[in-house]
Scaffold this active site. Sequence first.
Site, PDB file in Angstrom:
ATOM      1  N   ASN A  56     -25.546  11.193 -15.906  1.00 58.68           N
ATOM      2  CA  ASN A  56     -26.548  11.631 -15.172  1.00 58.68           C
ATOM      3  C   ASN A  56     -26.000  12.116 -13.934  1.00 58.68           C
ATOM      4  OD1 ASN A  56     -28.610  11.404 -17.113  1.00 58.68           O
ATOM      5  ND2 ASN A  56     -28.902   9.222 -16.420  1.00 58.68           N
ATOM      6  N   CYS A 106     -22.591   1.521  -1.131  1.00 59.83           N
ATOM      7  CA  CYS A 106     -22.491   2.030  -2.276  1.00 59.83           C
ATOM      8  C   CYS A 106     -22.192   0.971  -3.254  1.00 59.83           C
ATOM      9  CB  CYS A 106     -21.541   3.068  -2.422  1.00 59.83           C
ATOM     10  SG  CYS A 106     -21.340   3.619  -4.198  1.00 59.83           S
ATOM     11  N   CYS A 124     -18.598   1.513  -5.077  1.00 55.71           N
ATOM     12  CA  CYS A 124     -17.265   1.942  -4.629  1.00 55.71           C
ATOM     13  C   CYS A 124     -16.470   0.549  -4.680  1.00 55.71           C
ATOM     14  CB  CYS A 124     -17.524   2.221  -3.036  1.00 55.71           C
ATOM     15  SG  CYS A 124     -17.769   3.839  -2.522  1.00 55.71           S
ATOM     16  N   HIS A 163     -22.149   8.330  -6.271  1.00 61.57           N
ATOM     17  CA  HIS A 163     -20.743   8.081  -6.729  1.00 61.57           C
ATOM     18  C   HIS A 163     -20.609   8.429  -8.251  1.00 61.57           C
ATOM     19  CE1 HIS A 163     -17.126   5.409  -5.926  1.00 61.57           C
ATOM     20  NE2 HIS A 163     -16.955   5.634  -7.170  1.00 61.57           N
ATOM     21  N   TYR A 223     -46.678  23.298 -22.195  1.00 63.68           N
ATOM     22  CA  TYR A 223     -46.255  23.788 -23.704  1.00 63.68           C
ATOM     23  C   TYR A 223     -45.373  23.228 -24.109  1.00 63.68           C
ATOM     24  CZ  TYR A 223     -45.213  27.074 -27.144  1.00 63.68           C
ATOM     25  OH  TYR A 223     -44.947  27.363 -28.454  1.00 63.68           O
ATOM     26  N   HIS A 239     -15.793   8.125  -3.475  1.00 63.00           N
ATOM     27  CA  HIS A 239     -17.411   8.279  -3.258  1.00 63.00           C
ATOM     28  C   HIS A 239     -17.960   9.661  -3.497  1.00 63.00           C
ATOM     29  CE1 HIS A 239     -21.350   6.735  -2.600  1.00 63.00           C
ATOM     30  NE2 HIS A 239     -21.692   7.359  -1.577  1.00 63.00           N
ATOM     31  N   LYS A 268     -36.074  24.531 -14.094  1.00 65.35           N
ATOM     32  CA  LYS A 268     -36.854  24.928 -15.353  1.00 65.35           C
ATOM     33  C   LYS A 268     -37.698  23.580 -15.764  1.00 65.35           C
ATOM     34  CE  LYS A 268     -38.861  25.952 -19.257  1.00 65.35           C
ATOM     35  NZ  LYS A 268     -39.813  26.728 -19.382  1.00 65.35           N
ATOM     36  N   PHE A 269     -39.118  23.680 -15.760  1.00 62.38           N
ATOM     37  CA  PHE A 269     -40.041  22.320 -16.005  1.00 62.38           C
ATOM     38  C   PHE A 269     -40.209  22.442 -17.655  1.00 62.38           C
ATOM     39  CE2 PHE A 269     -40.488  22.898 -11.446  1.00 62.38           C
ATOM     40  CZ  PHE A 269     -40.752  21.462 -11.043  1.00 62.38           C
ATOM     41  N   GLN A 297     -22.422   6.719 -18.054  1.00 63.59           N
ATOM     42  CA  GLN A 297     -22.706   5.306 -18.791  1.00 63.59           C
ATOM     43  C   GLN A 297     -22.458   5.173 -20.227  1.00 63.59           C
ATOM     44  OE1 GLN A 297     -26.787   3.873 -17.712  1.00 63.59           O
ATOM     45  NE2 GLN A 297     -27.186   5.648 -16.270  1.00 63.59           N
ATOM     46  N   ASP A 350     -25.928  -4.026 -14.611  1.00 56.60           N
ATOM     47  CA  ASP A 350     -26.461  -5.206 -13.935  1.00 56.60           C
ATOM     48  C   ASP A 350     -27.919  -5.203 -14.454  1.00 56.60           C
ATOM     49  OD1 ASP A 350     -24.006  -6.341 -12.825  1.00 56.60           O
ATOM     50  OD2 ASP A 350     -24.284  -4.657 -11.368  1.00 56.60           O
ATOM     51  N   SER A 383     -29.342   7.478  -9.643  1.00 57.63           N
ATOM     52  CA  SER A 383     -29.766   6.760  -8.489  1.00 57.63           C
ATOM     53  C   SER A 383     -28.368   6.586  -7.560  1.00 57.63           C
ATOM     54  CB  SER A 383     -30.404   5.412  -8.890  1.00 57.63           C
ATOM     55  OG  SER A 383     -29.508   4.659  -9.902  1.00 57.63           O
ATOM     56  N   GLN A 399     -38.964  25.894 -24.561  1.00 58.11           N
ATOM     57  CA  GLN A 399     -39.110  27.336 -24.240  1.00 58.11           C
ATOM     58  C   GLN A 399     -37.970  27.499 -23.058  1.00 58.11           C
ATOM     59  OE1 GLN A 399     -40.513  28.721 -21.265  1.00 58.11           O
ATOM     60  NE2 GLN A 399     -40.452  30.777 -22.020  1.00 58.11           N
TER      61      GLN A 399
HETATM   62  O1  LIG Z   1     -47.234  28.722 -16.704  1.00 52.00           O
HETATM   63  P1  LIG Z   1     -46.980  27.907 -15.155  1.00 52.00           P
HETATM   64  O2  LIG Z   1     -47.660  27.321 -14.813  1.00 52.00           O
HETATM   65  O3  LIG Z   1     -46.376  29.164 -14.240  1.00 52.00           O
HETATM   66  O4  LIG Z   1     -45.372  27.246 -15.550  1.00 52.00           O
HETATM   67  C1  LIG Z   1     -45.305  26.110 -15.852  1.00 52.00           C
HETATM   68  O5  LIG Z   1     -45.746  25.910 -17.225  1.00 52.00           O
HETATM   69  C2  LIG Z   1     -45.139  26.393 -18.464  1.00 52.00           C
HETATM   70  C3  LIG Z   1     -45.959  26.242 -19.573  1.00 52.00           C
HETATM   71  O6  LIG Z   1     -45.918  24.596 -19.829  1.00 52.00           O
HETATM   72  C4  LIG Z   1     -43.723  26.101 -18.294  1.00 52.00           C
HETATM   73  O7  LIG Z   1     -43.100  26.990 -19.258  1.00 52.00           O
HETATM   74  C5  LIG Z   1     -43.115  26.370 -17.112  1.00 52.00           C
HETATM   75  O8  LIG Z   1     -41.682  25.783 -17.189  1.00 52.00           O
HETATM   76  C6  LIG Z   1     -43.921  25.539 -15.981  1.00 52.00           C
HETATM   77  O9  LIG Z   1     -43.496  25.671 -14.984  1.00 52.00           O
HETATM   78  O1  LIG Z   2     -29.695   3.702 -15.584  1.00 55.42           O
HETATM   79  P1  LIG Z   2     -30.027   4.560 -14.179  1.00 55.42           P
HETATM   80  O2  LIG Z   2     -29.204   5.641 -13.814  1.00 55.42           O
HETATM   81  O3  LIG Z   2     -30.297   3.569 -13.007  1.00 55.42           O
HETATM   82  O4  LIG Z   2     -31.139   5.443 -14.690  1.00 55.42           O
HETATM   83  C1  LIG Z   2     -31.293   6.727 -15.231  1.00 55.42           C
HETATM   84  O5  LIG Z   2     -30.765   6.914 -16.596  1.00 55.42           O
HETATM   85  C2  LIG Z   2     -31.103   6.071 -17.393  1.00 55.42           C
HETATM   86  C3  LIG Z   2     -30.536   6.334 -18.621  1.00 55.42           C
HETATM   87  O6  LIG Z   2     -30.776   7.793 -19.085  1.00 55.42           O
HETATM   88  C4  LIG Z   2     -32.680   6.491 -17.681  1.00 55.42           C
HETATM   89  O7  LIG Z   2     -33.352   5.583 -18.582  1.00 55.42           O
HETATM   90  C5  LIG Z   2     -33.615   6.352 -16.139  1.00 55.42           C
HETATM   91  O8  LIG Z   2     -34.767   6.735 -16.096  1.00 55.42           O
HETATM   92  C6  LIG Z   2     -32.691   7.065 -15.118  1.00 55.42           C
HETATM   93  O9  LIG Z   2     -33.316   7.007 -13.819  1.00 55.42           O
END
Ligand SMILES: O=P(O)(O)O[C@H]1O[C@H](CO)[C@@H](O)[C@H](O)[C@H]1O
Ligand SMILES: O=P(O)(O)O[C@H]1O[C@H](CO)[C@@H](O)[C@H](O)[C@H]1O
Lengths: 348, 348
Positions: free
Chosen positions: A155, A52, A55, A166, A318, A115, A313-314, A170, A78, A163, A325
Amino acid sequence: MEQFEFTEHSHRRYNALTGDWVLVSPHRTKRPWQGKVEKPAIEERPKYDEKCYLCPGNERAGGHDNPDYKDVFVFQNDFSALVPDIPEGNYTKGDLFRAESERGFCKVICFSPRHDLTIPEMEVENIKKVVDLWCEQYKEIGSLDYIKHVQIFENKGDIMGCSNPHPHGQIWGQYSVPVEPAKESIKQKEYFDKHGKTLLEDYVADELESGERILVENDHFVALVPFWATWPFETMIVSKRAVSNLTQLTDDERAALADAYKKLTVMYDNLFEVSFPYSAGIHQAPTDGEEHPEWHLHMHFYPPLLRSATVKKFMVGYEMMANAQRDITAEQAAQRLRDLPKVHYKAK
Amino acid sequence: MEQFEFTEHSHRRYNALTGDWVLVSPHRTKRPWQGKVEKPAIEERPKYDEKCYLCPGNERAGGHDNPDYKDVFVFQNDFSALVPDIPEGNYTKGDLFRAESERGFCKVICFSPRHDLTIPEMEVENIKKVVDLWCEQYKEIGSLDYIKHVQIFENKGDIMGCSNPHPHGQIWGQYSVPVEPAKESIKQKEYFDKHGKTLLEDYVADELESGERILVENDHFVALVPFWATWPFETMIVSKRAVSNLTQLTDDERAALADAYKKLTVMYDNLFEVSFPYSAGIHQAPTDGEEHPEWHLHMHFYPPLLRSATVKKFMVGYEMMANAQRDITAEQAAQRLRDLPKVHYKAK
Ligand SMILES: O=P(O)(O)O[C@H]1O[C@H](CO)[C@@H](O)[C@H](O)[C@H]1O
Ligand SMILES: O=P(O)(O)O[C@H]1O[C@H](CO)[C@@H](O)[C@H](O)[C@H]1O
């Protein structure tokens, strides 16, 4: 016709902090899920991992060695996205092409030498050291003449692009005020000019009165699900007193922030009995040398999980093209989190 | 001191369509990746899958049967986030709590009866049928008095929350104009009032002149990487002629849109030799009964992949709390896409 109910009918809610709206579709939780299922995070980690780069004592990228630190540790990233030494530049062509160079820098904060820990598993007194370091760093970075905004964030979890497991966060400082805090600046200023109080001072008072969306309350801080929450279990920690930035917190208030941070993240871990992923970040006044009485310090938590440890949740199609949403209501999310045991599931 | 260069130095670019900014950190591509690696999508699919609820003749949720359709097929989403029949409602408390009921509806469009195809693998004449259906649906849905915005979109790939690989898209119609198109409305109106031309008419002319970010050009459409692109390989398809919505396209223009859609997605698949995930969506004039000469039809593509078929860009921490951020420049992304073979890698 029946009456309109938050828990039954699609509606839009206004985000008073940003001026945006969120679409709420409470009936949609009945949708079966046949899509992507995440790998549950690997839970067992050693106290020290020789591979790590965070660490104590280990080597980082570019040949830097970490000291044998005992509590918190801060260093320059870095692979910084923002650096101090770049030539100034501007590119403008008509009304359609505009670009400007951006100075700044990026730091990493290790929350603990251990860690295997995360915030909800740390002692409050050790989390307090993280808060103290945030205060110091905000002050130090913010005092540079080319830094007008300091973004402290975390994050957590590989699903959130983290990534390294630990425990760390930031800090990115930069010359411009970024898009999100800029929106909150406008709304908070409008409110302050109209009411002579901060938007969040009044908001917290209203929330404490109803209690419906409150998760944690101590002497100086409140954790709640905002009325306008976007992510399924989105929350916010807000100071009871109107302070515009971290440096204005008393020592007791810092300890209370550490306490709220721990209690909230314990709830999160207990929800699906998994180390709960999120992005968290502190919004506070810009470091432009002005007083900002309209700014009220707060910390956002945006966690991606929706139904279980493996179904998130994606925010796609939309949501990207049109509007954020959500399915369950803010009140339902608050109820679920509030009803959880207060002791971390691993400590049971 | 050296000169400011887009390819070397961090900078911010202004998004003329939305008024937002994006942070570009071109030097950051050197960062090693130790984080989350996605499972590559399973590539081999049968032409017909008896368990797929979108295949012809199969049963859907709630006991509906799909017809034995031969090209495209549209139906009401069995789990619609927006529905037509809800009671009207409003909730307001001071300046901080505002909600309103939202009517609308959600449809699903199957692009092909073939379970194993995707847009880049379909014939242009069959993609044209998808475009024709979009036109029809925009007109039909948009003519309802309680629908002021029609959002056509596609989520492709399970990494984009798509729960079924059968080629399909969605259409959500609703009473309010959502946040993203509302921002574009404002900027396009400002530009049109000032210049008497659409923002994208001038923008496309500038881009065609420089050629730097152009990917595909046919008689009526252009596909390009916008100067202000946020996602690593974000693109946009724009009509050359200023049309405000799909119904104004001639038959030739519809065919040209299908052609650009195919050519662009072939590039995408060829980039990492994988079925390239993205969310795509069409922005066009609101269906509020007004003329919208300022609105210029376009289609956005937001793909998440960054370095390979398995490493995506995470829009997390800094990006959620502060500002969208990208590593490679728009010009570098355009160059990489443009240099790819024009034939789909599976057809080689
Ligand atoms: O409608 P679906 O394909 O089941 O679901 C997907 O698309 C939707 C519309 O962008 C989103 O709200 C959902 O989070 C996503 O999983
Ligand atoms: O800086 P890291 O942990 O390598 O990277 C992560 O945080 C950053 C700041 O939110 C983002 O830009 C990167 O996409 C994410 O992978």
